[in-house]
Design an enzyme around this catalytic site. Structure first.
Site, short mmCIF file in Angstrom:
data_model
loop_
_atom_site.label_atom_id
_atom_site.label_comp_id
_atom_site.label_asym_id
_atom_site.label_seq_id
_atom_site.Cartn_x
_atom_site.Cartn_y
_atom_site.Cartn_z
N TYR A 161 16.11 -69.99 -92.95
CA TYR A 161 15.07 -69.16 -93.59
C TYR A 161 15.68 -67.85 -94.10
O TYR A 161 15.44 -67.45 -95.24
CB TYR A 161 13.98 -68.88 -92.58
CG TYR A 161 12.80 -68.09 -93.06
CD1 TYR A 161 12.71 -66.71 -92.85
CD2 TYR A 161 11.74 -68.71 -93.71
CE1 TYR A 161 11.61 -65.98 -93.28
CE2 TYR A 161 10.63 -67.98 -94.14
CZ TYR A 161 10.58 -66.62 -93.91
OH TYR A 161 9.49 -65.89 -94.34
N LYS A 165 15.91 -66.64 -97.92
CA LYS A 165 15.24 -65.40 -98.36
C LYS A 165 16.26 -64.37 -98.84
O LYS A 165 15.95 -63.55 -99.72
CB LYS A 165 14.39 -64.83 -97.23
CG LYS A 165 13.19 -65.72 -96.83
CD LYS A 165 12.22 -65.98 -97.97
CE LYS A 165 10.97 -66.72 -97.51
NZ LYS A 165 10.00 -66.97 -98.57
P1 NAP Z 1 2.19 -70.29 -94.79
O1 NAP Z 1 1.01 -69.90 -94.00
O2 NAP Z 1 3.17 -71.22 -94.17
O3 NAP Z 1 1.72 -70.90 -96.22
C1 NAP Z 1 2.69 -71.37 -97.09
C2 NAP Z 1 2.01 -72.37 -98.00
O4 NAP Z 1 3.00 -73.03 -98.82
C3 NAP Z 1 1.30 -73.46 -97.20
O5 NAP Z 1 0.09 -73.83 -97.80
C4 NAP Z 1 2.32 -74.57 -97.27
O6 NAP Z 1 1.81 -75.86 -97.00
C5 NAP Z 1 2.77 -74.44 -98.71
N1 NAP Z 1 3.99 -75.22 -98.98
C6 NAP Z 1 4.98 -75.52 -98.11
N2 NAP Z 1 5.91 -76.28 -98.71
C7 NAP Z 1 5.49 -76.48 -100.00
C8 NAP Z 1 6.01 -77.18 -101.12
N3 NAP Z 1 7.16 -77.87 -101.05
N4 NAP Z 1 5.30 -77.18 -102.27
C9 NAP Z 1 4.13 -76.52 -102.35
N5 NAP Z 1 3.57 -75.82 -101.33
C10 NAP Z 1 4.26 -75.80 -100.17
O7 NAP Z 1 2.98 -68.98 -95.24
P2 NAP Z 1 2.46 -67.46 -95.34
O8 NAP Z 1 2.58 -66.80 -94.01
O9 NAP Z 1 1.16 -67.42 -96.08
O10 NAP Z 1 3.62 -66.86 -96.26
C11 NAP Z 1 3.65 -67.13 -97.64
C12 NAP Z 1 5.05 -66.77 -98.14
O11 NAP Z 1 5.39 -65.45 -97.71
C13 NAP Z 1 6.13 -67.69 -97.57
O12 NAP Z 1 7.14 -67.86 -98.56
C14 NAP Z 1 6.70 -66.89 -96.39
O13 NAP Z 1 8.05 -67.23 -96.14
C15 NAP Z 1 6.59 -65.49 -96.90
N6 NAP Z 1 6.51 -64.47 -95.85
C16 NAP Z 1 5.57 -64.56 -94.86
C17 NAP Z 1 5.53 -63.55 -93.89
C18 NAP Z 1 4.56 -63.57 -92.75
O14 NAP Z 1 4.75 -62.78 -91.79
N7 NAP Z 1 3.54 -64.41 -92.76
C19 NAP Z 1 6.40 -62.48 -93.96
C20 NAP Z 1 7.35 -62.44 -94.98
C21 NAP Z 1 7.38 -63.45 -95.93
P3 NAP Z 1 1.87 -76.35 -95.46
O15 NAP Z 1 0.66 -75.80 -94.80
O16 NAP Z 1 1.88 -77.86 -95.51
O17 NAP Z 1 3.16 -75.81 -94.86
C1 GCO Z 2 9.98 -65.06 -87.77
C2 GCO Z 2 8.87 -64.79 -88.75
C3 GCO Z 2 9.39 -63.96 -89.90
C4 GCO Z 2 8.26 -63.64 -90.86
C5 GCO Z 2 8.72 -62.85 -92.03
C6 GCO Z 2 9.18 -61.49 -91.65
O1 GCO Z 2 10.04 -66.17 -87.23
O2 GCO Z 2 10.75 -64.11 -87.54
O3 GCO Z 2 8.30 -66.01 -89.22
O4 GCO Z 2 10.40 -64.67 -90.56
O5 GCO Z 2 7.66 -64.77 -91.33
O6 GCO Z 2 9.62 -63.54 -92.83
O7 GCO Z 2 9.36 -60.74 -92.82
#
Ligand code: NAP
Ligand code: GCO
Length: 289
Positions: A161, A165
């Site tokens: 990851y 990223k």
């Molecule tokens: P999430 O809850 O896992 O939602 C991600 C969405 O993308 C889900 O609906 C997932 O489906 C879908 N997905 C996965 N693989 C796919 C594919 N091949 N094609 C199309 N859709 C796909 O993530 P989130 O927490 O909302 O985060 C959204 C983005 O922000 C991600 O890129 C994550 O890495 C990033 N991010 C999140 C955080 C955090 O703390 N939450 C922090 C920093 C960055 P499934 O449900 O089947 O997996």
């Molecule tokens: C983890 C978390 C983080 C957040 C995010 C932080 O396991 O440490 O999932 O990776 O999702 O990316 O910015």
């Protein structure tokens, strides 16, 4: 007379947010719709697309949703063509779809590594490549990538990851470098720890009902002593999608409650009675670690 607030409007724009049935993608799309944009979203299966359609309808948002795997070039090309036929060419792309696998690197299989790199880094390449020709022809476009604190920092068990990223940060800079001449801005949102299904496993209470050690750890590393909520990121998403940010390009904007600026405090010194309650999205199964 036009005011500065007009710069934040997205009226007449077509926005595609990938993986936006729930979580951060749903928040971004909701914010864009409130700012005037037409919404297109995809997700990985019909169940999630249906869930997303219902969520948008509940919010009074007309959206176009379809199953599309962001790693599948043919499926992405069809999705982009279908959106163009329905709404017109895509003005704003948010490469939001992502997965994470929390496995010690020495125990991670090449297949698991490839799955994370494919979705989190190759997916944004495939989707950006699909929308750029129209943006170039129209000399206008916004691409927003979902970076992360792991674009800058590592931690145990998230090697694939973090590598993805980190690469996505450089892809952001390269799209800026190669296509900025066509008035296309490519930036990234760098969220801290946000309460979504993707991080729910990190907050699961222990057998005795006490707080998860990682939950306490994150609160000790965040000046606000809380996790972010998806609503916290909506304003930045609209800003980066709007004319207000036309002279910002190639940047990762961290929205993390200060965690990347703060050395942190002793977790044992935190007073739990002061902690902000987290609104968990329980509509989606907790992701396996
Ligand atoms: P999430 O809850 O896992 O939602 C991600 C969405 O993308 C889900 O609906 C997932 O489906 C879908 N997905 C996965 N693989 C796919 C594919 N091949 N094609 C199309 N859709 C796909 O993530 P989130 O927490 O909302 O985060 C959204 C983005 O922000 C991600 O890129 C994550 O890495 C990033 N991010 C999140 C955080 C955090 O703390 N939450 C922090 C920093 C960055 P499934 O449900 O089947 O997996
Ligand atoms: C983890 C978390 C983080 C957040 C995010 C932080 O396991 O440490 O999932 O990776 O999702 O990316 O910015």
């Amino acid at each position: 007379m036009e005011t500065i607030l007009d710069k934040f409007k997205l009226d007449g724009k077509v926005a595609w947010i990938t993986g936006a049935s729930y979580g951060l993608g749903l928040a971004y799309a909701t914010a864009f719709a409130q700012a005037g944009a037409k919404i297109a979203f995809n997700d990985i299966n019909q169940e999630l697309v249906d869930k997303g359609m219902a969520a948008y309808k509940e919010r009074g948002i007309e959206s176009y949703g379809a199953v599309c795997d962001v790693t599948d070039e043919a499926a992405v090309a069809k999705f982009v063509a279908d959106v163009k036929a329905k709404f017109g060419p895509i003005d704003i792309l948010v490469n939001n779809a992502g997965i994470i696998k929390r496995i010690p690197m020495v125990e991670m299989s090449k297949k698991q590594w490839d799955q994370v790199i494919n979705v989190d880094l190759c997916g944004p390449f495939v989707c950006s490549k699909a929308v750029l020709p129209d943006m170039i022809a129209r000399k206008s476009g916004k691409i927003i990538n979902a970076c992360s604190m792991m674009s800058e920092l590592g931690r145990e068990t998230v090697s694939a990851y973090a590598a993805a990223k980190g690469g996505l940060k450089m892809l952001t800079r390269n799209i800026c470098s190669e296509y900025g001449q066509y008035n296309i801005q490519c930036n990234a949102i760098g969220p801290g720890y946000i309460a979504t299904p993707q991080t729910a496993a990190l907050r699961e209470k222990q057998a005795d009902g006490s707080m998860a050690p990682f939950d306490r750890f994150i609160r000790s590393k965040t000046p606000a002593q809380r996790w972010g909520q998806t609503e916290d990121l909506m304003g930045l998403a609209v800003f980066l999608a709007s004319p207000a940010s036309d002279f910002i390009n190639g940047q990762v904007v961290y929205i993390d409650g200060g965690i990347t600026a703060y050395i942190g405090q002793d977790p044992s010194q935190l007073d739990e009675s002061k902690f902000t309650e987290i609104k968990e999205d329980t509509s989606v199964k907790v992701k396996a670690e």
